[in-house]
Design a protein around this motif. Structure first.
Motif, PDB file in Angstrom:
ATOM      1  N   PHE A 233       0.833  -1.204   0.000  1.00  0.00           N
ATOM      2  CA  PHE A 233       0.000   0.000   0.000  1.00  0.00           C
ATOM      3  C   PHE A 233       0.865   1.251   0.000  1.00  0.00           C
ATOM      4  O   PHE A 233       0.571   2.234  -0.713  1.00  0.00           O
ATOM      5  N   ASN A 234       1.914   1.266   0.795  1.00  0.00           N
ATOM      6  CA  ASN A 234       2.764   2.450   0.920  1.00  0.00           C
ATOM      7  C   ASN A 234       3.726   2.637  -0.237  1.00  0.00           C
ATOM      8  O   ASN A 234       4.269   3.724  -0.419  1.00  0.00           O
ATOM      9  N   SER A 235       3.977   1.592  -1.013  1.00  0.00           N
ATOM     10  CA  SER A 235       5.024   1.686  -2.041  1.00  0.00           C
ATOM     11  C   SER A 235       4.496   1.660  -3.463  1.00  0.00           C
ATOM     12  O   SER A 235       5.256   1.909  -4.402  1.00  0.00           O
ATOM     13  N   VAL A 236       3.213   1.389  -3.661  1.00  0.00           N
ATOM     14  CA  VAL A 236       2.717   1.160  -5.013  1.00  0.00           C
ATOM     15  C   VAL A 236       2.861   2.386  -5.905  1.00  0.00           C
ATOM     16  O   VAL A 236       3.141   2.264  -7.102  1.00  0.00           O
ATOM     17  N   VAL A 237       2.695   3.596  -5.369  1.00  0.00           N
ATOM     18  CA  VAL A 237       2.788   4.786  -6.215  1.00  0.00           C
ATOM     19  C   VAL A 237       4.178   5.408  -6.199  1.00  0.00           C
ATOM     20  O   VAL A 237       4.413   6.402  -6.885  1.00  0.00           O
ATOM     21  N   ALA A 238       5.089   4.836  -5.416  1.00  0.00           N
ATOM     22  CA  ALA A 238       6.475   5.319  -5.452  1.00  0.00           C
ATOM     23  C   ALA A 238       7.102   4.961  -6.786  1.00  0.00           C
ATOM     24  O   ALA A 238       6.724   3.969  -7.423  1.00  0.00           O
ATOM     25  N   LYS A 239       8.057   5.770  -7.209  1.00  0.00           N
ATOM     26  CA  LYS A 239       8.705   5.494  -8.488  1.00  0.00           C
ATOM     27  C   LYS A 239       9.455   4.174  -8.405  1.00  0.00           C
ATOM     28  O   LYS A 239      10.165   3.904  -7.438  1.00  0.00           O
ATOM     29  N   ALA A 240       9.275   3.329  -9.438  1.00  0.00           N
ATOM     30  CA  ALA A 240       9.905   2.010  -9.449  1.00  0.00           C
ATOM     31  C   ALA A 240      11.414   2.141  -9.327  1.00  0.00           C
ATOM     32  O   ALA A 240      12.029   3.016  -9.923  1.00  0.00           O
ATOM     33  N   GLY A 241      11.998   1.268  -8.534  1.00  0.00           N
ATOM     34  CA  GLY A 241      13.449   1.302  -8.336  1.00  0.00           C
ATOM     35  C   GLY A 241      13.786   1.592  -6.894  1.00  0.00           C
ATOM     36  O   GLY A 241      13.170   1.041  -5.968  1.00  0.00           O
ATOM     37  N   ASN A 242      14.740   2.483  -6.679  1.00  0.00           N
ATOM     38  CA  ASN A 242      15.239   2.743  -5.332  1.00  0.00           C
ATOM     39  C   ASN A 242      14.159   3.254  -4.389  1.00  0.00           C
ATOM     40  O   ASN A 242      14.070   2.840  -3.234  1.00  0.00           O
ATOM     41  N   ALA A 243      13.338   4.184  -4.873  1.00  0.00           N
ATOM     42  CA  ALA A 243      12.311   4.766  -4.009  1.00  0.00           C
ATOM     43  C   ALA A 243      11.311   3.710  -3.558  1.00  0.00           C
ATOM     44  O   ALA A 243      10.925   3.650  -2.387  1.00  0.00           O
ATOM     45  N   GLN A 244      10.874   2.886  -4.464  1.00  0.00           N
ATOM     46  CA  GLN A 244       9.923   1.827  -4.119  1.00  0.00           C
ATOM     47  C   GLN A 244      10.552   0.812  -3.177  1.00  0.00           C
ATOM     48  O   GLN A 244       9.898   0.308  -2.247  1.00  0.00           O
ATOM     49  N   HIS A 245      11.819   0.508  -3.412  1.00  0.00           N
ATOM     50  CA  HIS A 245      12.563  -0.406  -2.541  1.00  0.00           C
ATOM     51  C   HIS A 245      12.614   0.150  -1.121  1.00  0.00           C
ATOM     52  O   HIS A 245      12.356  -0.569  -0.139  1.00  0.00           O
ATOM     53  N   ARG A 246      12.936   1.440  -0.999  1.00  0.00           N
ATOM     54  CA  ARG A 246      12.992   2.075   0.324  1.00  0.00           C
ATOM     55  C   ARG A 246      11.623   2.064   0.996  1.00  0.00           C
ATOM     56  O   ARG A 246      11.508   1.853   2.209  1.00  0.00           O
ATOM     57  N   ALA A 247      10.570   2.327   0.213  1.00  0.00           N
ATOM     58  CA  ALA A 247       9.223   2.380   0.788  1.00  0.00           C
ATOM     59  C   ALA A 247       8.831   1.042   1.409  1.00  0.00           C
ATOM     60  O   ALA A 247       8.224   0.994   2.482  1.00  0.00           O
ATOM     61  N   VAL A 248       9.176  -0.049   0.741  1.00  0.00           N
ATOM     62  CA  VAL A 248       8.882  -1.381   1.286  1.00  0.00           C
ATOM     63  C   VAL A 248       9.657  -1.622   2.574  1.00  0.00           C
ATOM     64  O   VAL A 248       9.100  -2.058   3.591  1.00  0.00           O
ATOM     65  N   LEU A 249      10.958  -1.330   2.552  1.00  0.00           N
ATOM     66  CA  LEU A 249      11.795  -1.576   3.730  1.00  0.00           C
ATOM     67  C   LEU A 249      11.383  -0.697   4.903  1.00  0.00           C
ATOM     68  O   LEU A 249      11.251  -1.175   6.038  1.00  0.00           O
TER      69      LEU A 249
END
Length: 473
Positions: A233-249
């Motif tokens: 939920f928190n990472s789906v709209v983050a830009k794919a790549g580093n930002a999305q990776h950080r959002a998941v972690l």
């Protein structure tokens, strides 16, 4: 006790749903087309199959559906006699809100050449809008009819869309997971409605406002579903790549910290050291709410853990002290404690994002900043927040921090006032209103089979005896 039949329910619910579904059918026929990535027209479908958004979004989309329909539904099933209502009405208003959001957001954001372009991303955004109505309904769970819940959704969704546009367009809020746009907005909208539905007799508790071990267990299972899928939920709209990776972690770390803090804090506040199931069902998720606004920032693992701990503590203290105070002093009866899970952690998360903007380094190359801000400032990877946001002298980290705070204040005001006005409309006498004696009761709304002792036939009793534990010889 016999159930009082309300003929208005049989009339109003089918008519409202028929008019709504029929109206949307006409709108879809006249105004809605698939976008380029879903169109079957060869000339308009210029996207290669491997580049279709389906493969990027659908895994997250499935996770969010599990959260909305299973996780949240089970979480709302904690009341002994209102478990069907918690699950089924959540299912109803979710679908109602999603369809309504597709139209409202479509005309507001995706209207081109007289048509609304529809793709999977539109449905995902519609689900975010639907979440606000589903959370707000938790404040008055069991105290309103399904007719009133549908009217709530009908009024809240457009206001959510306007507020979301306002805080992004004019305050450039960075809020990848919707801490302000979704959680804070839905919380205070729901509390505004709850203020109108204040009932003095609830101060001493309703006879049906109780739980059972089974209903609490179902609710806890719902919490686990939400906990597992919250990083999506928190990472789906983050830009794919580093930002999305950080959002998941960051989301996982915040949730994990919330969980350990909840066990410790709940046991500490109990005279016998026992753990509250209410705390487990709610405070373990508080970190996911708080971290959402800064999930894709470089806030360090320690920052994510710290936010999770603070959010959990605020949620537990809210249940312990603030909710009774609000009910007594402000006449706001928060049925599901949405202020403790969404409001307080949302405020803490926003304050955390302000600190992150001012002092944390930001990987601007893929951070989900507002598009206008991103392209205006020519941002560079690895720069600090101050250097990145102020690179052209027109927008600096102080401005961004003030924008974050202003967006919180504006959302608070719009949602609270909007909820209060909606509550007044929901009190209109012509709508179906459950009587006080049938608060938190499924029977007026569902066909529930009576399995009481007197209705068991001899075969049922024989089968039951076979299932009874053996006595010691």
């Amino acid at each position: 006790m016999s159930i009082a039949y309300n003929p208005s329910l049989q009339c109003q619910l089918p008519i409202i749903l028929a008019l709504f579904q029929g109206g949307l059918l006409v709108v879809f026929i006249l105004y809605v087309d698939y976008d380029d990535q879903t169109s079957s027209l060869p000339l308009s479908n210029s996207t290669l199959p491997k580049d279709n958004q389906l493969y990027e979004i659908f895994p997250f989309f499935k996770d969010i559906n599990v959260m909305l329909f299973i996780g949240l539904g089970l979480m709302l099933s904690f009341l002994k006699l209102y478990s069907f209502g918690g699950v089924a009405f959540n299912f109803l208003i979710a679908n109602f809100s999603i369809q309504w959001s597709l139209v409202v957001q479509g005309f507001f954001n995706h209207y081109e050449d007289g048509r609304i372009k529809l793709g999977l991303e539109n449905v995902l955004n519609a689900e975010f809008a639907a979440v606000t109505a589903m959370i707000s309904a938790g404040a008055i769970l069991g105290r309103v009819s399904p007719i009133q819940l549908l009217i709530l959704c009908l009024l809240e969704i457009p206001l959510y869309v306007v507020n979301d546009w306002l805080i992004h367009k004019y305050f450039h809020i960075i809020d990848v997971g919707g801490t302000v746009a979704i959680h804070v907005f839905s919380c205070y909208f729901g509390l505004g409605i709850s203020r109108i539905f204040y009932h003095p007799e609830l101060r001493v508790g309703h006879t049906k406002e109780t739980t059972t071990p089974n209903s609490d267990l179902l609710s806890l299972v719902g919490t686990l579903f939400l906990w597992i899928f919250w990083p999506s939920f928190n990472s789906v709209v983050a830009k794919a790549g580093n930002a999305q990776h950080r959002a998941v972690l960051n989301t996982f770390l915040a949730l994990s910290a919330s969980t350990l803090t909840t066990f410790a804090m709940s046991s500490l506040l109990s005279k016998k050291g026992q753990i509250s199931l209410v705390h487990l069902q709610n405070a373990t998720l508080a970190g996911g709410v708080a971290i959402a606004i800064s999930a894709d920032m470089i806030i360090t693992p320690g920052g994510a853990l710290g936010l999770g701990c603070l959010a959990s503590i605020s949620c537990i203290l809210g249940f312990q002290y603030l909710s009774p105070l609000m009910a007594r002093r402000l006449k706001v009866q928060d049925q599901c404690g949405i202020h403790n899970l969404h409001g307080l952690p949302g405020i803490i998360g926003t304050l955390g994002s302000i600190i992150a903007v001012l002092f944390s380094p930001i990987d601007i190359s893929d951070l989900s900043l507002n598009d206008d801000l991103y392209y205006t400032n020519g941002l560079k990877e690895g720069s600090s927040a101050l250097e990145a946001l102020g690179s052209n002298g027109t927008w600096n980290s102080r401005d961004q921090a003030m924008g974050q705070a202003a967006a919180l204040g504006v959302t608070f005001g719009i949602s609270l006032l909007g909820g209060y006005m909606t509550g007044l409309l929901l009190k209109i006498p012509c709508l179906v209103h459950p009587s006080y004696e049938f608060y938190f009761d499924d029977q007026p709304y569902f066909q529930i089979k009576d399995i009481s002792e007197n209705n068991w036939n001899s075969k049922d009793k024989h089968d039951r005896n076979l299932l009874m534990p053996l006595k010691e010889v």
